[in-house]
Design a protein around this motif. Sequence first.
Motif, PDB file in Angstrom:
ATOM      1  N   UNK A   3       5.477  19.352 -89.709  1.00  0.00           N
ATOM      2  CA  UNK A   3       4.603  18.190 -89.782  1.00  0.00           C
ATOM      3  C   UNK A   3       3.408  18.514 -90.670  1.00  0.00           C
ATOM      4  N   UNK A   4       2.851  17.515 -91.370  1.00  0.00           N
ATOM      5  CA  UNK A   4       1.812  17.784 -92.374  1.00  0.00           C
ATOM      6  C   UNK A   4       0.426  18.116 -91.816  1.00  0.00           C
ATOM      7  N   UNK A   5       0.141  17.724 -90.567  1.00  0.00           N
ATOM      8  CA  UNK A   5      -1.188  17.934 -90.002  1.00  0.00           C
ATOM      9  C   UNK A   5      -1.174  19.041 -88.939  1.00  0.00           C
ATOM     10  N   UNK A   6      -2.333  19.643 -88.753  1.00  0.00           N
ATOM     11  CA  UNK A   6      -2.532  20.613 -87.676  1.00  0.00           C
ATOM     12  C   UNK A   6      -3.656  20.136 -86.766  1.00  0.00           C
ATOM     13  N   UNK A   7      -3.561  20.500 -85.488  1.00  0.00           N
ATOM     14  CA  UNK A   7      -4.629  20.260 -84.517  1.00  0.00           C
ATOM     15  C   UNK A   7      -5.053  21.622 -83.995  1.00  0.00           C
ATOM     16  N   UNK A   8      -6.335  21.936 -84.123  1.00  0.00           N
ATOM     17  CA  UNK A   8      -6.853  23.234 -83.721  1.00  0.00           C
ATOM     18  C   UNK A   8      -7.711  23.108 -82.468  1.00  0.00           C
ATOM     19  N   UNK A   9      -7.428  23.942 -81.487  1.00  0.00           N
ATOM     20  CA  UNK A   9      -8.232  24.026 -80.261  1.00  0.00           C
ATOM     21  C   UNK A   9      -8.787  25.441 -80.204  1.00  0.00           C
TER      22      UNK A   9
END
Length: 322
Positions: A3-9
């Motif tokens: 997938x093109x996006x990342x979510x960072x926590x």
Amino acid sequence: MNKPYSILLYYCYTPIEDPEAFREQHHLLCLELNLLGRIIISKEGLNGTVSGLKEDCDKYMAAMHADPRFAKIDFKVDESDKHAFAKLHVRTKAEIVHSGLLHIDPNVRTGKHLAPKEFKEMKDREDVVIVDMRSDYEYTVGRFKNAVTLDIENFREFPEKVEELKEKFRDKKILTYCTGGIKCEKASAFLLEQGFEDVYQLHGGIIKYGKEAGGEDFEGKCYVFDNRVAVDVNSVNPKVISTCHVCGTPDDRMVNCANPVCNLHVAICEKCGWELDGACSTACKEHPEKRPYDGTGYYQKELNGYNPLKGFNRKKKSDVKV
């Protein structure tokens, strides 16, 4: 297919001498990288969840790790088809997670960190009790099997519950967990301060446990603080534990009541959601201030006086180096 996006926590307890100056600089960096999300900065460190194109998130992680103050940050990374936020908020506060335990420095003393596999091996032992450090609306939609939950609406209420834990579990090994690990840093340290001897915490929280241990025995979904609201973490023995607030059928679709005066945050199935036009009851459906319902039950928070461009007259985006 990637997938093109990342979510960072992520979070990091580290001294920041001038939080307001750092906030301005850090916000410019996020703007330069087209990141959206929420970041809290204080003298004790930073805590954030951001989303962006994968290459932009990679640049952000590299920039953070290049700074000695943040070299130890353990980023939890999820893939996504799109941004998980609609706006960017970078704010300064007294704590990076509100606990009221300002005297505790997790860099000095905290519970022993357990890798997901170590947590999995310990959690079912007879001399162990698992304690959920999250709020009631979070563990209602998902929690570890046999976990002890605390009747709290906010983490700042946790210190008031320690006496209850003492009465029941003083002689047990305490395994704490939360979404990404940040609450456990101070919670486990406070438990040690209050006389508990064997205190541990799930390093990286539920999110990392799902990635590295398959999420086994985490029942339901994990509540997250972005547009996804709740995510799957258990690929081994998944189970739905929450029920629709309206009709009582098993469902883990978390929404906010469309009536902003109520704003109840509960599970409501899609059928009841449409029938009540996003409200949690007939009374709320008929409330004059009811918000338009788009099928998600998610509403953007008000800025409440927050000015994302505060102080930017002294700098330009082009001044920021990535």
